[in-house]
Design a protein around this motif. Structure first.
Motif, PDB file in Angstrom:
ATOM      1  N   TRP A   1       0.272   5.358   0.564  1.00  0.00           N
ATOM      2  CA  TRP A   1      -0.633   6.447   0.886  1.00  0.00           C
ATOM      3  C   TRP A   1      -0.405   7.555  -0.125  1.00  0.00           C
ATOM      4  O   TRP A   1       0.701   8.057  -0.294  1.00  0.00           O
ATOM      5  CB  TRP A   1      -0.379   6.955   2.301  1.00  0.00           C
ATOM      6  CG  TRP A   1      -0.971   6.060   3.366  1.00  0.00           C
ATOM      7  CD1 TRP A   1      -1.691   4.935   3.169  1.00  0.00           C
ATOM      8  CD2 TRP A   1      -0.865   6.246   4.777  1.00  0.00           C
ATOM      9  NE1 TRP A   1      -2.054   4.382   4.361  1.00  0.00           N
ATOM     10  CE2 TRP A   1      -1.564   5.169   5.383  1.00  0.00           C
ATOM     11  CE3 TRP A   1      -0.261   7.189   5.590  1.00  0.00           C
ATOM     12  CZ2 TRP A   1      -1.659   5.031   6.761  1.00  0.00           C
ATOM     13  CZ3 TRP A   1      -0.354   7.059   6.976  1.00  0.00           C
ATOM     14  CH2 TRP A   1      -1.057   5.998   7.547  1.00  0.00           C
TER      15      TRP A   1
ATOM     16  N   VAL B   1      -5.453   9.710   0.661  1.00  0.00           N
ATOM     17  CA  VAL B   1      -5.405  10.486   1.901  1.00  0.00           C
ATOM     18  C   VAL B   1      -5.850  11.907   1.568  1.00  0.00           C
ATOM     19  O   VAL B   1      -5.181  12.585   0.783  1.00  0.00           O
ATOM     20  CB  VAL B   1      -3.991  10.495   2.505  1.00  0.00           C
ATOM     21  CG1 VAL B   1      -3.956  11.352   3.759  1.00  0.00           C
ATOM     22  CG2 VAL B   1      -3.525   9.074   2.811  1.00  0.00           C
TER      23      VAL B   1
ATOM     24  N   ALA C   1      -6.739   3.011   8.948  1.00  0.00           N
ATOM     25  CA  ALA C   1      -6.264   2.990   7.555  1.00  0.00           C
ATOM     26  C   ALA C   1      -5.254   1.866   7.368  1.00  0.00           C
ATOM     27  O   ALA C   1      -4.488   1.537   8.291  1.00  0.00           O
ATOM     28  CB  ALA C   1      -5.627   4.325   7.197  1.00  0.00           C
TER      29      ALA C   1
ATOM     30  N   THR D   1       0.833  -1.201   0.000  1.00  0.00           N
ATOM     31  CA  THR D   1       0.000   0.000   0.000  1.00  0.00           C
ATOM     32  C   THR D   1       0.867   1.250   0.000  1.00  0.00           C
ATOM     33  O   THR D   1       1.858   1.339   0.731  1.00  0.00           O
ATOM     34  CB  THR D   1      -0.912   0.017   1.244  1.00  0.00           C
ATOM     35  OG1 THR D   1      -1.813  -1.097   1.177  1.00  0.00           O
ATOM     36  CG2 THR D   1      -1.714   1.304   1.319  1.00  0.00           C
TER      37      THR D   1
ATOM     38  N   HIS E   1      -3.920   4.107  -1.515  1.00  0.00           N
ATOM     39  CA  HIS E   1      -4.883   4.454  -0.466  1.00  0.00           C
ATOM     40  C   HIS E   1      -4.979   5.969  -0.420  1.00  0.00           C
ATOM     41  O   HIS E   1      -4.019   6.654  -0.035  1.00  0.00           O
ATOM     42  CB  HIS E   1      -4.446   3.919   0.896  1.00  0.00           C
ATOM     43  CG  HIS E   1      -5.394   4.307   2.002  1.00  0.00           C
ATOM     44  ND1 HIS E   1      -6.625   3.715   2.161  1.00  0.00           N
ATOM     45  CD2 HIS E   1      -5.304   5.261   2.977  1.00  0.00           C
ATOM     46  CE1 HIS E   1      -7.244   4.259   3.195  1.00  0.00           C
ATOM     47  NE2 HIS E   1      -6.468   5.206   3.704  1.00  0.00           N
TER      48      HIS E   1
ATOM     49  N   PRO F   1      -4.305  10.091   8.187  1.00  0.00           N
ATOM     50  CA  PRO F   1      -5.422   9.140   8.112  1.00  0.00           C
ATOM     51  C   PRO F   1      -5.755   8.589   9.499  1.00  0.00           C
ATOM     52  O   PRO F   1      -4.936   8.644  10.424  1.00  0.00           O
ATOM     53  CB  PRO F   1      -4.888   8.029   7.195  1.00  0.00           C
ATOM     54  CG  PRO F   1      -3.665   8.599   6.557  1.00  0.00           C
ATOM     55  CD  PRO F   1      -3.113   9.594   7.508  1.00  0.00           C
TER      56      PRO F   1
END
Length: 493
Positions: A222, A245, A259, A220, A243, A255
């Motif tokens: 951000w 933000v 998260a 992942t 992901h 986050p």
């Protein structure tokens, strides 16, 4: 028959030979003739009309026709026989007359593309940004000292030793790495040694290198929302999960604890792209703390940090990093010119050898004479001079744009963000407006702005226009901005 077919192709607005293709006329004619050959309008061994006859039938200059025929001949479609004329090559496959290839599929649904490939083509790209007065992200490099730059390059080409023509395994030309390190220490407060600097072809290559070395497929990252399309492309190509933000007036907003844990955190803290928000000091410390907590790595894209107009540039996130968690990315494209294709990546000390080896294995870096010319350009003070001049030029254009946009700020829900720094500002609009429709209306009039909603990953509340002034000629700023005001006023009723 051939002339009628070609004229039809040249007039089709959606075709590769049509007026909307943006190609020069000889290239459009080449496309139309090539399609005629592939469609079977002429078969293997058939004789073409002479260039003079074609020019008369198509009402084009003979030079245009000759250029197109010569290109088709060079690619093997046609052969010339002395004293006889021009013929379709005997080996050209015969296609049933009147047939056409199937229409192009939507790029996001092309059969055979990988899942990563599908993800790549779903987001807009730089190809969408035609260079017009208000194109965001575009710089004006017309004042670049080309003659001086050419002299420096020629000097290093004449003195180039054999090893300067080879690949480099050291991460780049030593004097350039030292010059970059000195510049970043002074201007961006980055704590580094020259050995930590890698010379890359720009931010995209730096992002790809970080993604490949610091994350695995499925990890992942951000990502700021809204965010930079180039980073989205780089991470998607490496198989990472994005992901979103949200970004607010203080930049990246931390986050919640729920998260998914990140492997990478990508931010543009000095001038968030596209909103222009500057990350507050509290948020910077919070980001570094979250990175340490998650054992994640921070990729700081110091976008447009050189162009701050109301005060001195803000210190970099890397300058606050005590744990060696920040990779710092920069480019020379905005101060010099985009085609120079040189950028830099500063990596923590522990990764120097790993990044050098991967950079060599994946990219085979070179261009040492060009890097040597740039090192001298910086050492002699020309880079600092060019930066001062461009900063002054952009400050004047920014002031003109802000003055011309002032009337729109009286409208409900309209404000300007990100104008203190960079080469674009963001005209924020009420959520009820369709910013894509507004951008399309302006594009039809030759004013290239980008809808803010196009940069969103998950958010549905973003409406606005990205207005670039880096490429805007001063005389066009006021009338174009006035037209933006009028279109927004009309949209608000």
């Amino acid at each position: 028959m051939l002339a009628e077919y070609v004229l039809t192709e040249l007039s089709r607005p959606d075709g590769p030979a049509g007026p909307g293709s943006g190609l020069p006329l000889n290239r459009r004619l080449y496309e139309a003739l090539r399609r005629a050959l592939l469609d079977g309008r002429l078969g293997p061994g058939d004789r073409l009309p002479s260039s003079r006859e074609l020019a008369q039938d198509l009402r084009l200059s003979r030079n245009t026709v000759v250029a197109a025929l010569e290109q088709l001949g060079a690619e093997g479609y046609l052969v010339s026989r002395v004293g006889s004329g021009t013929y379709v090559h005997d080996q050209l496959p015969r296609v049933r007359a009147g047939t056409r290839p199937p229409p192009r599929a939507d790029a996001a649904h092309l059969p055979g593309l990988s899942a990563r490939g599908q993800g790549l083509v779903q987001h807009h790209s730089a190809r969408d940004l035609e260079i017009q007065p208000f194109t965001p992200g575009a710089a004006d490099f017309s004042a670049f000292p080309v003659a001086l730059w050419q002299r420096l390059q020629n000097r290093h080409w004449r003195a180039a030793r054999p090893e300067m023509l080879d690949y480099t395994t050291s991460g780049g030309y030593g004097p350039l790495r030292r010059a970059v390190a000195d510049h970043l220490r002074v201007s961006r407060h980055v704590r580094l040694e020259p050995e930590q600097v890698l010379i890359t072809t720009g931010t995209q290559q730096s992002l790809e290198l970080c993604a490949r070395l610091l994350a695995d497929v499925g990890d992942t990252v951000w990502m700021e929302d809204p965010g930079y399309w180039g980073a989205i492309k780089a991470f998607t190509a490496c198989g990472l999960r994005l992901h979103p933000v949200p970004v607010d007036d203080e930049g990246w907003a931390p986050p919640p604890a729920s998260a998914p844990a990140p492997r990478l955190i990508y931010v543009t803290p000095s001038h968030q792209y596209p909103t222009g928000a500057v990350m507050s000091l509290a948020r910077r410390h919070a980001l570094l703390a979250r990175a340490a907590e998650a054992n994640a790595w921070v990729l700081e894209d110091d976008y447009d940090s050189e162009f701050r107009f109301d005060s001195a540039p803000i210190a970099s996130l890397a300058g606050l990093d005590d744990d060696g968690r920040v990779c710092y990315l920069g480019t020379f494209s905005k101060v010099l010119y985009p085609g120079v294709k040189l950028g830099y990546l500063v990596v923590p000390r522990a990764w120097i050898e790993a990044f050098r080896q991967a950079h060599y294995d994946l990219h085979r870096p070179g261009q040492l004479p060009l890097q040597a010319a740039l090192a001298e350009f910086i050492e002699m003070g020309h880079f600092a001079t060019a930066l001062r001049r461009t900063r002054q030029t952009y400050a004047e254009r920014r002031a003109r744009l802000l003055q011309a946009l002032a009337p729109v700020l009286s409208l409900p829900g309209v404000q300007i963000t990100g104008a203190a720094q960079g080469l674009h500002l963001c005209l924020r609009l009420p959520p009820a407006l369709d910013d894509r429709a507004i951008a399309a209306t302006l594009a039809a009039e030759g004013i290239s702005v980008r809808p803010l909603s196009a940069y969103a990953l998950a958010r549905q509340d973003l409406r606005g226009l990205l207005i670039g002034y880096g490429y805007a000629q001063p005389a066009l700023i006021a009338p174009c901005a006035q037209r933006i005001v009028a279109v927004v006023q009309q949209a608000l009723g």
